[in-house]
Design an enzyme around this catalytic site. Structure first.
Site, PDB file in Angstrom:
ATOM      1  N   LYS A 194      10.286  28.136  19.576  1.00  0.00           N
ATOM      2  CA  LYS A 194       9.903  27.378  18.370  1.00  0.00           C
ATOM      3  C   LYS A 194      11.124  26.883  17.609  1.00  0.00           C
ATOM      4  O   LYS A 194      11.066  25.841  16.973  1.00  0.00           O
ATOM      5  CB  LYS A 194       9.010  28.237  17.462  1.00  0.00           C
ATOM      6  CG  LYS A 194       7.778  28.815  18.151  1.00  0.00           C
ATOM      7  CD  LYS A 194       6.895  27.767  18.813  1.00  0.00           C
ATOM      8  CE  LYS A 194       6.034  28.378  19.900  1.00  0.00           C
ATOM      9  NZ  LYS A 194       5.543  27.481  20.913  1.00  0.00           N
ATOM     10  N   GLU A 205      10.440  29.510   7.381  1.00  0.00           N
ATOM     11  CA  GLU A 205       9.960  28.211   6.887  1.00  0.00           C
ATOM     12  C   GLU A 205       9.273  28.426   5.550  1.00  0.00           C
ATOM     13  O   GLU A 205       8.833  29.525   5.244  1.00  0.00           O
ATOM     14  CB  GLU A 205       8.864  27.670   7.823  1.00  0.00           C
ATOM     15  CG  GLU A 205       9.330  27.079   9.109  1.00  0.00           C
ATOM     16  CD  GLU A 205       8.168  26.555   9.953  1.00  0.00           C
ATOM     17  OE1 GLU A 205       8.467  25.944  10.977  1.00  0.00           O
ATOM     18  OE2 GLU A 205       6.983  26.774   9.612  1.00  0.00           O
ATOM     19  N   HIS A 263      -6.772  33.052  14.378  1.00  0.00           N
ATOM     20  CA  HIS A 263      -6.142  32.126  15.320  1.00  0.00           C
ATOM     21  C   HIS A 263      -6.979  31.824  16.551  1.00  0.00           C
ATOM     22  O   HIS A 263      -6.490  31.222  17.503  1.00  0.00           O
ATOM     23  CB  HIS A 263      -4.734  32.594  15.704  1.00  0.00           C
ATOM     24  CG  HIS A 263      -3.886  32.814  14.497  1.00  0.00           C
ATOM     25  ND1 HIS A 263      -3.467  31.783  13.691  1.00  0.00           N
ATOM     26  CD2 HIS A 263      -3.445  33.950  13.895  1.00  0.00           C
ATOM     27  CE1 HIS A 263      -2.789  32.264  12.663  1.00  0.00           C
ATOM     28  NE2 HIS A 263      -2.769  33.587  12.759  1.00  0.00           N
ATOM     29  N   ARG A 310      -0.407  21.971  27.696  1.00  0.00           N
ATOM     30  CA  ARG A 310      -1.514  22.190  28.634  1.00  0.00           C
ATOM     31  C   ARG A 310      -2.699  21.311  28.233  1.00  0.00           C
ATOM     32  O   ARG A 310      -2.711  20.724  27.162  1.00  0.00           O
ATOM     33  CB  ARG A 310      -1.965  23.651  28.550  1.00  0.00           C
ATOM     34  CG  ARG A 310      -2.431  23.999  27.144  1.00  0.00           C
ATOM     35  CD  ARG A 310      -3.024  25.377  27.009  1.00  0.00           C
ATOM     36  NE  ARG A 310      -3.661  25.564  25.720  1.00  0.00           N
ATOM     37  CZ  ARG A 310      -3.070  25.940  24.580  1.00  0.00           C
ATOM     38  NH1 ARG A 310      -1.766  26.174  24.578  1.00  0.00           N
ATOM     39  NH2 ARG A 310      -3.761  26.062  23.472  1.00  0.00           N
TER      40      ARG A 310
HETATM   41  C1  MV4 Z   1       2.267  28.020   9.345  1.00  0.00           C
HETATM   42  C2  MV4 Z   1       1.315  28.110   8.309  1.00  0.00           C
HETATM   43  C3  MV4 Z   1       1.743  27.853   7.038  1.00  0.00           C
HETATM   44  N1  MV4 Z   1       3.033  27.543   6.802  1.00  0.00           N
HETATM   45  N2  MV4 Z   1       3.539  27.694   9.054  1.00  0.00           N
HETATM   46  C4  MV4 Z   1      -0.555  29.567  12.855  1.00  0.00           C
HETATM   47  C5  MV4 Z   1      -0.404  29.372  14.309  1.00  0.00           C
HETATM   48  C6  MV4 Z   1       0.965  28.932  14.555  1.00  0.00           C
HETATM   49  N3  MV4 Z   1       0.948  27.815  15.436  1.00  0.00           N
HETATM   50  C7  MV4 Z   1       1.505  28.549  13.222  1.00  0.00           C
HETATM   51  N4  MV4 Z   1       0.504  28.859  12.253  1.00  0.00           N
HETATM   52  C8  MV4 Z   1       0.703  28.613  10.936  1.00  0.00           C
HETATM   53  N5  MV4 Z   1       1.956  28.259  10.615  1.00  0.00           N
HETATM   54  C9  MV4 Z   1       3.892  27.474   7.808  1.00  0.00           C
HETATM   55  N6  MV4 Z   1       5.170  27.177   7.550  1.00  0.00           N
HETATM   56  C10 MV4 Z   1       0.024  28.465   8.614  1.00  0.00           C
HETATM   57  C11 MV4 Z   1      -0.291  28.734   9.941  1.00  0.00           C
HETATM   58  C12 MV4 Z   1      -1.645  29.132  10.137  1.00  0.00           C
HETATM   59  C13 MV4 Z   1      -2.539  28.409  10.915  1.00  0.00           C
HETATM   60  C14 MV4 Z   1      -2.159  27.257  11.578  1.00  0.00           C
HETATM   61  C15 MV4 Z   1      -3.054  26.563  12.363  1.00  0.00           C
HETATM   62  C16 MV4 Z   1      -4.348  27.028  12.483  1.00  0.00           C
HETATM   63  C17 MV4 Z   1      -4.738  28.164  11.852  1.00  0.00           C
HETATM   64  C18 MV4 Z   1      -3.847  28.870  11.059  1.00  0.00           C
HETATM   65  C19 MV4 Z   1      -4.281  30.021  10.419  1.00  0.00           C
HETATM   66  C20 MV4 Z   1      -3.411  30.718   9.669  1.00  0.00           C
HETATM   67  C21 MV4 Z   1      -2.084  30.293   9.530  1.00  0.00           C
END
Ligand code: MV4
Length: 498
Positions: free
Chosen positions: A116, A200, A235, A291
């Site tokens: 990442k 972040e 998730h 994917r």
């Molecule tokens: C975040 C975020 C808020 N702020 N990054 C969750 C999965 C991973 N791909 C990154 N995710 C998140 N990153 C920052 N800087 C909130 C999430 C997140 C989220 C993102 C997509 C779908 C569902 C989620 C549920 C909780 C938190």
């Protein structure tokens, strides 16, 4: 085109890929574990090979065994589906070394997007917006504390090797920073064998919006449609829609072009998804999924593009048959993931035998499933029974079709999350398109699920209850009616109406 392709996956996605193969006149090779001896997908395939015991570590993750079967059967390509080996750069590399086409992006691209921190760095260089933060691994606590201060709390600590929600933590104040850092480092070490973390700004109550892209080997890259995937729990996505109800055509174009820029900058080839967080009109790159995703079907429904087929064509070196301006979004589509799980018991899996099964149909309904009546859902893999998708000219029509299709869906023998979907579809905020990744908690959906379950104990609220609940009474009533009709027929000289 390939003559023969091996599908290194199971369940509905194995069938989805074999459907594309059948339409392209490509022979199919399935591989299956002990637990999948009686599954539908090995029967659907032209050839099927047993590859090992039920645990995926001994079957669907056994790279060398799968490649050996591909070679023995004469398959020229391997499609990895989703999960299992689909985002494993070692597997993509091994396929190539064995002279077999991995139907997906290159090993190098998969590896780059697996980190990442590297992905963030590449996106910043490419001019794709990322969440404010640092594209630098954290080396010591004091430096990290300074970074957090300059970003401003709340911040998020994320594992560089993570993704899909594992190995991340929100930190609301300086006091919690050190302990959170240590805990995420240790989670990252044990889950991914790599303790590297970065930080972040935490984006509060965002929406999850992703863009499907397709890229061929001739330098053509397009965005196909966006999907809103905010309805998720821990998730695990549960319901998705295309297009996102929040994007204006202008913002869709801007985000789509950012997704294409992201893909091009890393030399992406084949189908992929660029994930964004969306908040208050701003969007931020999150990750690239290298994917074909579970929810690709809703993109197919609103664009008419067969993504699995395009993957096979791209892997054979064909040029995309359309340009960006040819791709149009028509109508609206939803996907409900129908899982054998109990939403009233913390979504606990409910494997077991499906004693009665009848899938919905009619206008605007698409089902992707790998089960049948009498099938026993094994406990070893995910609990998805079917993906139920509906299409409508408008979002409202797609919603009413989904409600109607859920009414029709008969699955008896295992508990399913159908009442969860019904509760979401009846929620006012949902109907308004007012979604965030915290939708389920913010809207008390579990309380609503309880009410749906209670209501469905009543006869007639679902087709299943009509067909099954009072089966004895129904049978008795049916027999009485037909005896009466027969007697009436014999007594009258009238011609029977047809
Ligand atoms: C975040 C975020 C808020 N702020 N990054 C969750 C999965 C991973 N791909 C990154 N995710 C998140 N990153 C920052 N800087 C909130 C999430 C997140 C989220 C993102 C997509 C779908 C569902 C989620 C549920 C909780 C938190």
């Amino acid at each position: 085109m390939f003559k023969k392709v091996l599908i290194a996956n199971r369940g509905e996605i194995a069938i989805r890929i074999m459907r594309a193969c059948r339409e392209l006149d490509v022979s199919t090779v399935a591989v299956y574990s002990d637990a999948d001896k009686n599954a539908l997908f090995p029967k659907y395939a032209d050839e099927a090979y047993h590859i090992g015991p039920s645990p995926s570590s001994q079957s669907y993750l056994n790279m060398d065994k799968i490649i050996e079967v591909a070679k023995e059967s004469g398959a020229e390509g391997i499609h990895p589906g989703y999960g299992f080996l689909s985002e494993n750069p070692v597997f993509a590399k091994k396929c190539k070394a064995a002279g077999i086409v991995f139907i997906g992006p290159s090993s190098e691209v998969i590896e780059k997007m697996g980190s990442k921190i590297a992905a963030r760095k590449l996106m910043i260089e490419a001019g794709v917006p990322v969440v404010p933060g640092y594209d630098k691994a954290i080396e010591d606590v004091d430096e990290a504390l300074e970074m957090a201060d300059s970003i401003g709390y709340p911040v998020m600590i994320k594992a560089s090797a993570g993704g899909g929600g594992i190995g991340m933590k929100v930190v609301y104040s300086k006091d919690d920073f050190k302990s959170s850092l240590v805990s995420i480092q240790s989670v990252a070490q044990s889950a991914f064998g790599d303790p590297t973390v970065f930080i972040e700004k935490y984006v509060e109550e965002p929406r999850h919006i992703e863009f499907q892209i397709l890229a061929d080997s001739h330098g053509n890259t397009v965005y196909v449609s966006d999907r809103e995937c905010s309805i998720q729990r821990r998730h695990q996505k549960l319901m998705e829609e295309a297009p996102s109800p929040v994007l204006s055509p202008e913002l869709r174009k801007k985000m789509g072009e950012a997704a294409v820029k992201a893909a091009k900058s890393i030399g992406y080839e084949n189908a992929g998804t660029v994930e964004f967080l969306y908040s208050k009109g701003d969007f931020y790159f999150l990750e690239v999924n290298t994917r074909l995703q579970v929810e690709h079907c809703i993109t197919e429904l609103v664009t008419g593009i067969d993504l699995a087929k395009q993957q096979l064509l791209i892997a054979c070196g064909k040029e995309l048959p359309f340009k960006q301006e040819d791709i149009k979004i028509t109508g609206h589509a939803f996907e409900c993931r129908i899982n054998a799980e109990d939403p009233l018991n913390d979504f606990a899996p409910s494997p077991g035998k499906i004693t009665r099964y009848r899938s919905p149909g009619g206008p605007g309904v698409r089902i992707d499933s790998g089960v049948y009546m009498g099938y026993v859902i094994p406990p070893f893999y995910d609990s998805m029974v079917a993906k139920l998708c509906t299409w409508g000219e408008t979002r409202e029509e797609a919603i009413s079709r989904m409600k109607r299709a859920l009414y029709e869906f008969v699955i008896v023998g295992v508990t399913t999350n159908i009442p969860f979907h019904e509760a979401v579809l009846s929620n006012e905020a949902f109907v308004r398109g007012d979604l965030t990744t915290h939708f389920i908690e913010d809207n008390n959906i579990l309380e609503a699920v309880k009410e749906v379950v209670e209501h469905e104990k009543g006869k007639g609220s679902t087709l299943a209850s009509v067909l099954v609940n009072n089966s004895r009474k129904t049978a008795a009533a049916t027999a009485a009616v037909s005896a009466y009709v027969n007697a009436a027929k014999q007594q009258s000289n009238c011609q029977q109406t047809k």
